[in-house]
Design an enzyme around this catalytic site. Sequence first.
Site, PDB file in Angstrom:
ATOM      1  N   THR A 222       0.805  -1.132  -0.026  1.00  0.00           N
ATOM      2  CA  THR A 222      -0.015   0.111  -0.050  1.00  0.00           C
ATOM      3  C   THR A 222       0.734   1.284   0.114  1.00  0.00           C
ATOM      4  OG1 THR A 222      -1.975  -0.956   1.086  1.00  0.00           O
ATOM      5  CG2 THR A 222      -1.612   1.397   1.328  1.00  0.00           C
ATOM      6  N   ARG A 250     -14.276  -7.382  -0.304  1.00  0.00           N
ATOM      7  CA  ARG A 250     -13.701  -6.803   1.128  1.00  0.00           C
ATOM      8  C   ARG A 250     -13.380  -5.430   0.858  1.00  0.00           C
ATOM      9  NH1 ARG A 250      -8.103  -5.355   2.512  1.00  0.00           N
ATOM     10  NH2 ARG A 250      -7.847  -5.997   4.755  1.00  0.00           N
ATOM     11  N   GLY A 252     -10.988  -2.661   2.956  1.00  0.00           N
ATOM     12  CA  GLY A 252      -9.980  -2.438   3.954  1.00  0.00           C
ATOM     13  C   GLY A 252      -9.848  -1.103   4.556  1.00  0.00           C
ATOM     14  N   ASP A 253      -8.655  -0.845   5.227  1.00  0.00           N
ATOM     15  CA  ASP A 253      -8.398   0.263   6.051  1.00  0.00           C
ATOM     16  C   ASP A 253      -8.303   1.621   5.139  1.00  0.00           C
ATOM     17  OD1 ASP A 253      -5.893  -0.962   5.314  1.00  0.00           O
ATOM     18  OD2 ASP A 253      -5.109   0.620   6.771  1.00  0.00           O
TER      19      ASP A 253
END
Length: 475
Positions: A222, A250, A252-253
């Site tokens: 990332t 999904r 994510g953060d």
Amino acid sequence: MTTTTSTSDKPPLPALFKPTLILHGGAGAIHRSTLPPDLYAQYHASLLKYLRSTRALLESGASALDAAVHAVSLMEDDPLFNCGRGSVFTAAGTIEMEASLMVCSVNPAHPFEVGIIKRGAGVMGLRNVRHPIQLAREVLVRSGRKDGRRHGGAGGGGGGEDEDDRGSMHSQLVGPYVEDVLARQWGLEFKPDEWFFTQRRWEEHLRGLRGEAETVTMSQGTVGCVCLDQGGGLAVATSTGGLTNKLPGRIGDTPTLGAGFWAEAWEEKGEEEVVRSGGEEMWYGRAEVGIEDRVKKGIWDMTLGDCLPGMVREGVDWMYGSLRSTEDEASWNHEAWSEKERLMAQKKRSRRAVAVSGTGNGDSFLRTAAARTACAISRFSTPNLSLAEAVAAVAGPRGELQRSAGDRWGLTGEGQGGIIGIEAELDESVTNGGELKQGKVVFDFNCGGLWRAWMEDIGDGKEVERVMVFKDEYK
């Protein structure tokens, strides 16, 4: 490579700060034994190139928002990183990208394009937009008008019927609508599936499906950038392809406010001047009378002024008026102060701002609200902790991320990660033309390595370029 919208038509920012920035290119189980010199050299060269390019943009007077988007756009085109063209595959063999932006300012007069002092946006479930970070930017700055026009301009003012339009206020948008409808309507660039396919990521995907361990793992790549511009504006930009072989859908953060990114600014309560008048020690221009002062000061340390905006300092005076003795009343009478006492009793006030970007095991960042937690520790601790101390408490060794993994720590990758950030402070007395203030670059991580690049202040107005992955130099 394409980058962000040109800033040449925008007025230069007032020079208050020396431009500051830091980039990250991923964190995880990176070790010397599994990082060959040629691969290390590729990462080092890319990060250094993007650091220099973004630094030049900031020094030309660009806003932190423009600079952060510029840096991440470059990394989204680089197959080395897990974002854009180098994104990992889901368990179904598809690509689903995410990106986010957030801005704030230590300078309340900063002319951010979004028209308000703090705002963030995340986009997710993207498949074909070339630069997810540029779509996040459009969501951030676009108004809620049906014609899709931006509100305001470089000065955040705008005019006419747009003047009071503060946008849709949507903080998160997911594909396919945000990509298939809005991104096309706004003229963003698209690429076919083949553009995003890389053999390296496909082989990682296949090995993961077979349950084989990675010998050289960079899948948690990332990317992120935090910038402080010369006007005191802070921006954080983050982009990712997510977790290798994640389930389709999904989230994510990275696109989630408070988990993988955060930025905020606030006014410090500060300490009052301690002065002497007629042999008496004064606090906020009056005699020190004991417990009342400590109780009253404690209220403001606990930030009740923020929690109860209608409560002003005079209101606290009234609440605790019964604690005063008659003989002390004169010292509370502001009208009885001399002019010298009035001047000396002025409160020392300042503004602080922080911005952070995280990388690593995204689900752990979500469970701990890692980015916001680090910023909140710095803001609400008494006395205030530096952002560096707060980031260490969350992302450093034995920090909150690691503790959140419990007995799974070291076995699954859960809890691993790192955070980069910038902290800035501005005194009320600072004006244009004075010595430039400096922001503070911070970072910490609890895993094998964190790819990062930043300009390090070595004193006497000098800086050096730094690119690192481990705690110490790669050898």
